[in-house]
Design a protein around this motif. Sequence first.
Motif, PDB file in Angstrom:
ATOM      1  N   MET A   1       8.553  10.077   6.484  1.00 32.73           N
ATOM      2  CA  MET A   1       9.652  10.960   6.845  1.00 32.73           C
ATOM      3  C   MET A   1       9.002  12.310   7.132  1.00 32.73           C
ATOM      4  SD  MET A   1      12.830   9.585   5.842  1.00 32.73           S
ATOM      5  CE  MET A   1      13.766  11.082   5.656  1.00 32.73           C
TER       6      MET A   1
ATOM      7  N   ASP B   1      16.645  17.441   5.172  1.00 34.90           N
ATOM      8  CA  ASP B   1      15.705  18.219   4.374  1.00 34.90           C
ATOM      9  C   ASP B   1      14.885  19.178   5.230  1.00 34.90           C
ATOM     10  OD1 ASP B   1      16.034  17.646   1.600  1.00 34.90           O
ATOM     11  OD2 ASP B   1      15.521  15.584   2.077  1.00 34.90           O
TER      12      ASP B   1
ATOM     13  N   ARG C   1      12.735   2.824   2.779  1.00 34.88           N
ATOM     14  CA  ARG C   1      12.137   4.074   2.310  1.00 34.88           C
ATOM     15  C   ARG C   1      11.884   3.931   0.817  1.00 34.88           C
ATOM     16  NH1 ARG C   1      15.413   9.613   2.575  1.00 34.88           N
ATOM     17  NH2 ARG C   1      16.541   8.658   0.857  1.00 34.88           N
TER      18      ARG C   1
ATOM     19  N   ASP D   1      13.404   7.907  -3.263  1.00 34.73           N
ATOM     20  CA  ASP D   1      13.432   9.358  -3.044  1.00 34.73           C
ATOM     21  C   ASP D   1      14.297  10.001  -4.116  1.00 34.73           C
ATOM     22  OD1 ASP D   1      13.152  11.881  -1.987  1.00 34.73           O
ATOM     23  OD2 ASP D   1      14.648  11.603  -0.416  1.00 34.73           O
TER      24      ASP D   1
ATOM     25  N   ARG E   1      20.940  22.371   0.755  1.00 35.44           N
ATOM     26  CA  ARG E   1      21.851  21.540   1.533  1.00 35.44           C
ATOM     27  C   ARG E   1      23.142  21.189   0.807  1.00 35.44           C
ATOM     28  NH1 ARG E   1      18.410  15.897   1.883  1.00 35.44           N
ATOM     29  NH2 ARG E   1      20.378  14.805   2.043  1.00 35.44           N
TER      30      ARG E   1
ATOM     31  N   GLU F   1      10.052  15.717   6.942  1.00 33.11           N
ATOM     32  CA  GLU F   1      11.210  16.464   6.454  1.00 33.11           C
ATOM     33  C   GLU F   1      10.809  17.717   5.682  1.00 33.11           C
ATOM     34  OE1 GLU F   1      13.582  13.978   3.898  1.00 33.11           O
ATOM     35  OE2 GLU F   1      11.850  13.074   2.942  1.00 33.11           O
TER      36      GLU F   1
ATOM     37  N   ARG G   1       9.911  15.217  -6.814  1.00 37.45           N
ATOM     38  CA  ARG G   1      10.837  14.488  -5.955  1.00 37.45           C
ATOM     39  C   ARG G   1      10.092  13.529  -5.029  1.00 37.45           C
ATOM     40  NH1 ARG G   1      14.793  16.665  -1.081  1.00 37.45           N
ATOM     41  NH2 ARG G   1      15.346  14.516  -0.640  1.00 37.45           N
TER      42      ARG G   1
END
Length: 583
Positions: free
Chosen positions: A426, A452, A330, A333, A462, A428, A355
């Motif tokens: 992703m 997420d 990935r 992030d 979260r 999310e 982000r």
Amino acid sequence: MKNRVFRGIPASSGIVMGKAYVLSREIFVPSLARKTTEEELATFYSAIKSTQRDLEGIIQRLKEQKSHEGLKLIEVQLLLLKDPFFVETVENYIREGEGASYAIHKFIETLKTEFETIGDPYIKDRFLDIKDVARRVMRKIEGETGELSYQEPHVLFAHDLTPSDTAQLDKEYVLGFVTETGGKMSHTAIIARALGIPAVVGVGGILKEVKNGEQVIIDGFRGVVVVAPDEDTKRTYEKRIREYREYEKKLEKAKELPATTIDGKEIDLTANIEIPLELKPAVENGARGIGLYRTEFIFLTDDGLPDEETQFRYYREAAEMFRDLPVIFRTLDSGGDKILGWQYLKEDNPFLGWRGIRLTLDRKEIFLSQVRAILKASSYGNVKIMLPMVSSLEEVERARELLEEAINGLEKEGRHIKKPVEMGIMVEIPSAAILSEHFAKHVDFFSIGTNDLTQYTLAVDRTNERISYLFDHVNPAVVRLMRQTIDAAHENGIWAGVCGEIASDPVAIPLLIGLNVDELSLTPALIPQIKGIIRGISYQECVKIAQEVLKMDSARKVRKFLSQELLSRFPHLENLLVEVDND
Ligand code: PEP
Ligand code: MG
């Protein structure tokens, strides 16, 4: 008093029973005694030298044990030991009239005040590293070794354990640990999970409640600590430990077997990797590849971004280890709760801000160097690229252009790139799930990030303990988005996996299978347990379970229903893994 029960945060699973060893470093009071300034300075320098020798010794040991992650942490400490900010601040305090030990204490306290105003857990972790090294020097001056006891196996209790403390824990002697501070997201918890040491963190005030040598039980599944258990409790836990061992043995036998339901539907079980230390456990636990290689740890540097070569070495290691099996990297992030030192930027709503893909497309040199490093690793295995935090199609298009640019650049340099290089996203963010039928035409796969997706669908931070009761990845709103995403993937001929924490949640597994998920990616240590559930249920039953869930209107009802369904098929899980809602 017998049977004192305390609750904290379950950070690393497993149940252990043993004698407590209480590490009382945080309540350590530095001496105020003072000699002349020159003498105090000399004491300080000699303590630094001696600490340096200790750290070099630890590095040697970790090299022999091939503990790369622990090594990295201690090497950072060795650098911090020579950091002019640390050395000069302490020198100044000594010149102003403090004793060497107290000067270091003052340095730590000042730093603490500054760091407390920062909510970011990653920056807090940097503070822990500085504090760790400063404390080592202070303990030298006070004549304490400060090292953990390795005479007999024990359960360790500490105010906090730094990542470097944790990386050094010897599993033979440390059966498990309990800390007063810390969260599930901390590096300490991550390393405990990677090492397979049961741990409960965030048990405020526990050091006052437990004495050295007292019998204790810690339950890393439920976040429970029992001090001085009575005979009944001991018997109950002994039984649970025995059952768990038998269960693990059974799972061990299924390690080489595929994750196939009774009626023959196969699910790809892959691993989530946070640090390289988890690669070996992933192979040992039978992972069929890496479904989510989080690359943030490579970017946890104080001195700017990691170069392409450094990144390449990490990616190649993982690709080589899994050969033909997929390894999904990935892209960075950073942001939200994962703000790295060099990125620090004050935002009012970091979770809704700069982000993931937003940041790396903005700073395209970061994206390009990462993708180039991944592409270089492609000749050593079966690598794929995954984009985090995608919310619009334009982001996918831009990322694809940059990927092409990176491929062309490398081919011009004479490198062979194994093509096609798959690129997935992703899912999310709700917009990506809602528009998944369109996204599916532009990418090679989906991986649903329920951590997420739950946070953004339910508007529940979260990381906020106060509202954590609202956070449940089996909430019907999240389930519907998952179904929509998986269906859209299949209608367009691509696969859909799940890599959020829901893939490690036993009660949710029948639901995910029933929703037709192709792949589940999770913490390596939990792969055997999840496989055990998949192999003990039929796809047809799972479809019925999913259909029932899709009619439900609240997370509470879904969780209760799923717990009952799971326990009716796997009654032995009751005391081991599942927190059941009894109302
Ligand atoms: C997720 O959001 O579910 C996920 C797997 O990514 P992370 O936890 O790294 O944000
Ligand atoms: Mg995420």
